[in-house]
Design a protein around this motif. Structure first.
Motif, mmCIF file in Angstrom:
data_model
loop_
_atom_site.group_PDB
_atom_site.id
_atom_site.type_symbol
_atom_site.label_atom_id
_atom_site.label_comp_id
_atom_site.label_asym_id
_atom_site.label_seq_id
_atom_site.Cartn_x
_atom_site.Cartn_y
_atom_site.Cartn_z
ATOM 1 N N ALA A 40 10.659 -30.579 -21.800
ATOM 2 C CA ALA A 40 10.242 -29.265 -21.446
ATOM 3 C C ALA A 40 9.187 -29.399 -21.087
ATOM 4 C CB ALA A 40 10.412 -28.126 -22.210
ATOM 5 N N ARG A 41 7.984 -29.700 -21.851
ATOM 6 C CA ARG A 41 6.596 -29.353 -21.637
ATOM 7 C C ARG A 41 6.209 -30.350 -20.311
ATOM 8 N NH1 ARG A 41 5.532 -29.935 -27.330
ATOM 9 N NH2 ARG A 41 5.150 -32.540 -26.401
ATOM 10 N N ARG A 44 7.567 -28.916 -17.532
ATOM 11 C CA ARG A 44 6.129 -27.096 -17.299
ATOM 12 C C ARG A 44 5.330 -27.197 -16.581
ATOM 13 N NH1 ARG A 44 7.287 -24.950 -21.994
ATOM 14 N NH2 ARG A 44 6.024 -25.833 -22.929
ATOM 15 N N ASN A 45 4.850 -28.773 -16.490
ATOM 16 C CA ASN A 45 3.034 -29.783 -15.748
ATOM 17 C C ASN A 45 3.062 -29.462 -15.338
ATOM 18 O OD1 ASN A 45 1.940 -28.096 -18.625
ATOM 19 N ND2 ASN A 45 2.177 -30.658 -19.566
ATOM 20 N N PRO A 48 5.527 -26.347 -12.085
ATOM 21 C CA PRO A 48 4.846 -24.619 -13.274
ATOM 22 C C PRO A 48 5.677 -23.467 -12.503
ATOM 23 C CG PRO A 48 2.813 -25.317 -12.303
ATOM 24 C CD PRO A 48 3.878 -26.258 -11.793
ATOM 25 N N GLU A 50 8.925 -23.484 -11.275
ATOM 26 C CA GLU A 50 10.087 -23.609 -11.995
ATOM 27 C C GLU A 50 10.402 -23.339 -13.057
ATOM 28 O OE1 GLU A 50 12.839 -24.750 -9.252
ATOM 29 O OE2 GLU A 50 10.797 -25.335 -8.293
ATOM 30 N N LYS A 51 11.719 -22.503 -12.642
ATOM 31 C CA LYS A 51 12.044 -21.204 -14.009
ATOM 32 C C LYS A 51 13.505 -22.015 -14.350
ATOM 33 C CE LYS A 51 9.451 -17.773 -13.376
ATOM 34 N NZ LYS A 51 7.331 -18.236 -13.870
ATOM 35 N N SER A 54 13.203 -24.421 -19.695
ATOM 36 C CA SER A 54 12.747 -24.331 -21.375
ATOM 37 C C SER A 54 13.605 -25.200 -22.296
ATOM 38 C CB SER A 54 12.328 -22.854 -22.357
ATOM 39 O OG SER A 54 13.818 -22.393 -21.679
ATOM 40 N N GLU A 55 12.844 -25.508 -23.588
ATOM 41 C CA GLU A 55 13.567 -26.611 -24.806
ATOM 42 C C GLU A 55 14.818 -25.881 -25.161
ATOM 43 O OE1 GLU A 55 12.873 -27.326 -29.323
ATOM 44 O OE2 GLU A 55 11.086 -26.719 -27.395
#
Length: 100
Positions: A40-41, A44-45, A48, A50-51, A54-55
């Motif tokens: 997830a991290r 996100r990196n 950024p 894209e939604k 998340s974990e």
């Protein structure tokens, strides 16, 4: 309306595929639970804008794929997803009734 339904079906399929891939790699390669927060991290990196990755969402994707392991297998043999087999008015009618 058909376009909206098609996009929604593809999104569900994408989430199922992601969950299936992660679940399979966890079982085959012994990935631990710590992989999901790291994934997830990294997503996100890397992406950024894209939604939805998340974990918590990734865990739900894995749970969804695990619970419905054969959910998309029958679609290839049927030819059409169940939504496409509905009469057009059955899908549109409730939405039209809601418009003031």
């Amino acid at each position: 309306m058909r376009a909206v339904l098609a996009v929604n079906a593809e999104l569900v399929r994408l989430y199922w595929d992601i969950g299936r891939i992660i679940d399979a790699r966890q079982q085959q390669e012994g990935w631990r639970a710590a992989v999901i927060p790291r994934l997830a991290r990294e997503l996100r990196n890397e992406l950024p804008e894209e939604k939805g990755f998340s974990e918590r969402n990734i865990k739900l994707m894995v749970q969804f794929a695990h619970e419905y392991a054969d959910a998309f297998a029958p679609l290839s043999s049927i030819g059409q997803p169940p939504v496409a087999q509905l009469p057009a008015m059955a899908v549109v009618q409730p939405l039209v009734a809601q418009i003031p």
